[in-house]
Design an enzyme around this catalytic site. Sequence first.
Site, mmCIF file in Angstrom:
data_model
loop_
_atom_site.group_PDB
_atom_site.id
_atom_site.type_symbol
_atom_site.label_atom_id
_atom_site.label_comp_id
_atom_site.label_asym_id
_atom_site.label_seq_id
_atom_site.Cartn_x
_atom_site.Cartn_y
_atom_site.Cartn_z
ATOM 1 N N GLY A 213 0.831 -1.209 0.000
ATOM 2 C CA GLY A 213 0.000 0.000 0.000
ATOM 3 C C GLY A 213 0.857 1.247 0.000
ATOM 4 O O GLY A 213 1.700 1.431 0.871
ATOM 5 N N GLU B 49 -19.201 17.024 3.214
ATOM 6 C CA GLU B 49 -18.395 17.821 2.276
ATOM 7 C C GLU B 49 -18.937 17.682 0.851
ATOM 8 O O GLU B 49 -19.042 18.664 0.117
ATOM 9 C CB GLU B 49 -16.927 17.398 2.355
ATOM 10 C CG GLU B 49 -16.311 17.825 3.685
ATOM 11 C CD GLU B 49 -14.871 17.400 3.881
ATOM 12 O OE1 GLU B 49 -14.410 16.480 3.194
ATOM 13 O OE2 GLU B 49 -14.212 18.011 4.749
ATOM 14 N N GLY C 169 -0.459 4.331 0.219
ATOM 15 C CA GLY C 169 -1.316 5.406 0.705
ATOM 16 C C GLY C 169 -0.578 6.175 1.789
ATOM 17 O O GLY C 169 0.664 6.201 1.824
ATOM 18 N N PHE C 170 -1.354 6.782 2.692
ATOM 19 C CA PHE C 170 -0.726 7.628 3.718
ATOM 20 C C PHE C 170 0.197 6.821 4.628
ATOM 21 O O PHE C 170 1.297 7.267 4.965
ATOM 22 C CB PHE C 170 -1.811 8.339 4.530
ATOM 23 C CG PHE C 170 -2.413 9.465 3.765
ATOM 24 C CD1 PHE C 170 -1.797 10.700 3.750
ATOM 25 C CD2 PHE C 170 -3.567 9.286 3.031
ATOM 26 C CE1 PHE C 170 -2.329 11.749 3.014
ATOM 27 C CE2 PHE C 170 -4.113 10.323 2.296
ATOM 28 C CZ PHE C 170 -3.491 11.555 2.288
ATOM 29 N N GLY C 171 -0.230 5.606 5.020
ATOM 30 C CA GLY C 171 0.605 4.791 5.905
ATOM 31 C C GLY C 171 1.840 4.273 5.185
ATOM 32 O O GLY C 171 2.972 4.470 5.635
ATOM 33 N N VAL D 47 -1.856 -7.136 -4.629
ATOM 34 C CA VAL D 47 -1.495 -8.153 -3.641
ATOM 35 C C VAL D 47 -2.706 -9.045 -3.412
ATOM 36 O O VAL D 47 -3.810 -8.553 -3.143
ATOM 37 C CB VAL D 47 -1.026 -7.485 -2.325
ATOM 38 C CG1 VAL D 47 -0.840 -8.524 -1.234
ATOM 39 C CG2 VAL D 47 0.254 -6.715 -2.577
ATOM 40 N N ASP E 296 -5.811 2.306 8.335
ATOM 41 C CA ASP E 296 -7.212 1.863 8.349
ATOM 42 C C ASP E 296 -7.344 0.355 8.553
ATOM 43 O O ASP E 296 -8.358 -0.123 9.065
ATOM 44 C CB ASP E 296 -7.893 2.218 7.006
ATOM 45 C CG ASP E 296 -8.176 3.705 6.871
ATOM 46 O OD1 ASP E 296 -7.811 4.471 7.793
ATOM 47 O OD2 ASP E 296 -8.761 4.093 5.843
HETATM 48 C C1 LIG Z 1 -13.147 10.675 0.425
HETATM 49 C C2 LIG Z 1 -12.300 10.544 1.656
HETATM 50 C C3 LIG Z 1 -11.956 11.661 2.372
HETATM 51 C C4 LIG Z 1 -11.160 11.557 3.514
HETATM 52 N N1 LIG Z 1 -10.831 12.695 4.184
HETATM 53 C C5 LIG Z 1 -10.023 12.610 5.262
HETATM 54 C C6 LIG Z 1 -9.628 13.783 5.942
HETATM 55 O O1 LIG Z 1 -10.008 14.907 5.566
HETATM 56 N N2 LIG Z 1 -8.811 13.657 7.025
HETATM 57 C C7 LIG Z 1 -8.387 12.431 7.460
HETATM 58 O O2 LIG Z 1 -7.644 12.370 8.435
HETATM 59 N N3 LIG Z 1 -8.771 11.298 6.836
HETATM 60 C C8 LIG Z 1 -9.560 11.351 5.743
HETATM 61 N N4 LIG Z 1 -9.929 10.209 5.094
HETATM 62 C C9 LIG Z 1 -9.467 8.905 5.612
HETATM 63 C C10 LIG Z 1 -8.041 8.630 5.140
HETATM 64 O O3 LIG Z 1 -7.989 8.707 3.737
HETATM 65 C C11 LIG Z 1 -7.568 7.253 5.596
HETATM 66 O O4 LIG Z 1 -7.721 7.143 6.982
HETATM 67 C C12 LIG Z 1 -6.110 7.056 5.221
HETATM 68 O O5 LIG Z 1 -5.952 7.143 3.828
HETATM 69 C C13 LIG Z 1 -5.623 5.700 5.724
HETATM 70 O O6 LIG Z 1 -4.323 5.474 5.272
HETATM 71 P P1 LIG Z 1 -3.863 3.981 4.890
HETATM 72 O O7 LIG Z 1 -2.421 4.068 4.528
HETATM 73 O O8 LIG Z 1 -4.282 3.030 5.947
HETATM 74 O O9 LIG Z 1 -4.741 3.630 3.626
HETATM 75 P P2 LIG Z 1 -4.795 4.358 2.208
HETATM 76 O O10 LIG Z 1 -4.277 5.731 2.270
HETATM 77 O O11 LIG Z 1 -6.197 4.158 1.726
HETATM 78 O O12 LIG Z 1 -3.815 3.501 1.309
HETATM 79 C C14 LIG Z 1 -4.051 2.155 1.014
HETATM 80 C C15 LIG Z 1 -3.273 1.834 -0.252
HETATM 81 O O13 LIG Z 1 -3.238 0.416 -0.417
HETATM 82 C C16 LIG Z 1 -3.469 0.113 -1.780
HETATM 83 N N5 LIG Z 1 -4.033 -1.241 -1.820
HETATM 84 C C17 LIG Z 1 -5.171 -1.675 -1.233
HETATM 85 N N6 LIG Z 1 -5.338 -2.985 -1.470
HETATM 86 C C18 LIG Z 1 -4.298 -3.381 -2.230
HETATM 87 C C19 LIG Z 1 -3.920 -4.628 -2.805
HETATM 88 N N7 LIG Z 1 -4.663 -5.749 -2.643
HETATM 89 N N8 LIG Z 1 -2.787 -4.683 -3.539
HETATM 90 C C20 LIG Z 1 -2.019 -3.575 -3.728
HETATM 91 N N9 LIG Z 1 -2.335 -2.365 -3.204
HETATM 92 C C21 LIG Z 1 -3.458 -2.284 -2.450
HETATM 93 C C22 LIG Z 1 -4.443 1.177 -2.251
HETATM 94 O O14 LIG Z 1 -4.379 1.338 -3.653
HETATM 95 C C23 LIG Z 1 -3.922 2.413 -1.506
HETATM 96 O O15 LIG Z 1 -2.981 3.126 -2.253
HETATM 97 C C24 LIG Z 1 -10.725 10.278 3.949
HETATM 98 C C25 LIG Z 1 -11.070 9.154 3.214
HETATM 99 C C26 LIG Z 1 -11.859 9.277 2.086
HETATM 100 C C27 LIG Z 1 -12.226 8.042 1.306
#
Ligand SMILES: Cc1cc2nc3c(=O)[nH]c(=O)nc-3n(C[C@H](O)[C@H](O)[C@H](O)COP(=O)(O)OP(=O)(O)OC[C@H]3O[C@@H](n4cnc5c(N)ncnc54)[C@H](O)[C@@H]3O)c2cc1C
Length: 432
Positions: free
Chosen positions: A5, A164, A7-9, A73, A298
């Site tokens: 992933g 929003e 994303g942010f994490g 994955v 998440d």
């Molecule tokens: C519309 C929206 C608005 C939001 N606004 C806010 C906000 O204003 N403030 C705030 O604090 N939080 C906000 N959030 C929540 C925030 O986005 C999440 O809490 C944050 O992104 C979690 O980070 P993460 O790294 O766990 O997951 P993510 O940032 O979602 O990253 C997960 C990554 O894993 C990848 N992935 C998933 N499954 C697979 C797989 N099987 N194989 C390969 N790659 C995979 C995805 O493509 C993604 O890039 C919002 C969420 C949404 C949907």
Amino acid sequence: VVIVGAGFGGLTCARALKRAPVQVTLIDRNNYHLFTPLLYQVASALLDPAEVARPVRSLVRPLANVDFRLGNVERIDLEARRVVTDRGDVPYDYLVMAAGSQTNYFGNRSLEAAAHGLKELPEALTLRNLVLRRFESSAWETDEETRKRQLTFVVVGGGPTGVEYAGAISELIRLVLARDMPGLDPEEPRVVLLEAADSLLGAFDPRLRAAAERALRRKGVEVRCGTQVAGVREGWLELGGGGRLPAATVVWTAGVRASDLAPGLAAAAEVVPGRQGRIPVDTALRLPGHDDVFVIGDLASYEVDGQALPMLIPVAMQQARHAARSIRDLIQDRRPRAFRYRDPGIMATIGRNAAVAQIGRLRLSGFPGWLLWLGVHLVNVVSFRSRLLVLINWAWEYLLFDRPVRLIVAARPEDPDSDRLSDRGRQPRKKR
Ligand SMILES: Cc1cc2nc3c(=O)[nH]c(=O)nc-3n(C[C@H](O)[C@H](O)[C@H](O)COP(=O)(O)OP(=O)(O)OC[C@H]3O[C@@H](n4cnc5c(N)ncnc54)[C@H](O)[C@@H]3O)c2cc1C
């Protein structure tokens, strides 16, 4: 180290391992990192995708020990210590699972089939096209009932994303599309926000919740709290109490659950998933019984006073830095420390000049809240280029009441295997 992933994490963890004596492989199924807080602005024709997403390769280019792989994955083989992807297996010494979450339709098939999620970039583009298309179709429509249905937009879920988005499409309609379409009766389009609980924005202070609801009503959004959705039929929304609401477009922001990788991971580690299917972790954010596997963001359920930390960006980023520090500790034979979350506060915007913010004891709403929201989001947009473009688009919209990206344009569905050489493709061509 393998990180699942970007994303942010995942991205934060890769960055935090920049100087560690490790080789990092970062895997994501998309080639971009998405700035989710501004996704609703893509779905309401205010921003373009490139302003809220950045190619992962450009973000990891300064990190000499990070290799990015585009791939899906499929599962984790904990025993063999391998990440199984659609492109092949990747072995690991340490694994960081940061695969995030997905929309939860709670098993309701009609919702899943007919409602639109707002979690991924393609969904935001679909919504942008759909909203614009509904207005174009309504211009041809002579039947009043059908036109009303075409011009009714229902957003389900009174959390920050629902609030929003409802505010943003209401402004798109009233401030921009109504001027584009002189034949349109400005009273005809409806934006309805449905929430099952008694109030919007349940995580906020009651005063801010009330302020948000007032601001939405002022912007023409019909807010209906205490209303459950039973299902969606073609052009209709079935409500919990038995009522029906005619609406061609339903946006579902009322549920989120852990990534599809969670059930397999929980079963392999023999742990019981928590609420929303999230994976319980120990105090150092590790999968119980697997000291080499970290689960963050998440996907993870880390409880403080019996409650899992919310699915928010600061949680994912702080956990990512902690996991990186723990990996460095483990390499040097030190015990990883326990994770502690520092809450920076929460905020949500309701459109032009209105937002609510709750930071420590500070409570802001209206224009001051909005200024703070603008500043925080602008500073945090992932790159300087995006920051500049976002600022230009916001200023343009604010001063001219215009959203230049209101184009109805969709890419043709892509074959995900189109870049693979098929066996036929590899055979030498026959000479004529
Ligand atoms: C519309 C929206 C608005 C939001 N606004 C806010 C906000 O204003 N403030 C705030 O604090 N939080 C906000 N959030 C929540 C925030 O986005 C999440 O809490 C944050 O992104 C979690 O980070 P993460 O790294 O766990 O997951 P993510 O940032 O979602 O990253 C997960 C990554 O894993 C990848 N992935 C998933 N499954 C697979 C797989 N099987 N194989 C390969 N790659 C995979 C995805 O493509 C993604 O890039 C919002 C969420 C949404 C949907």
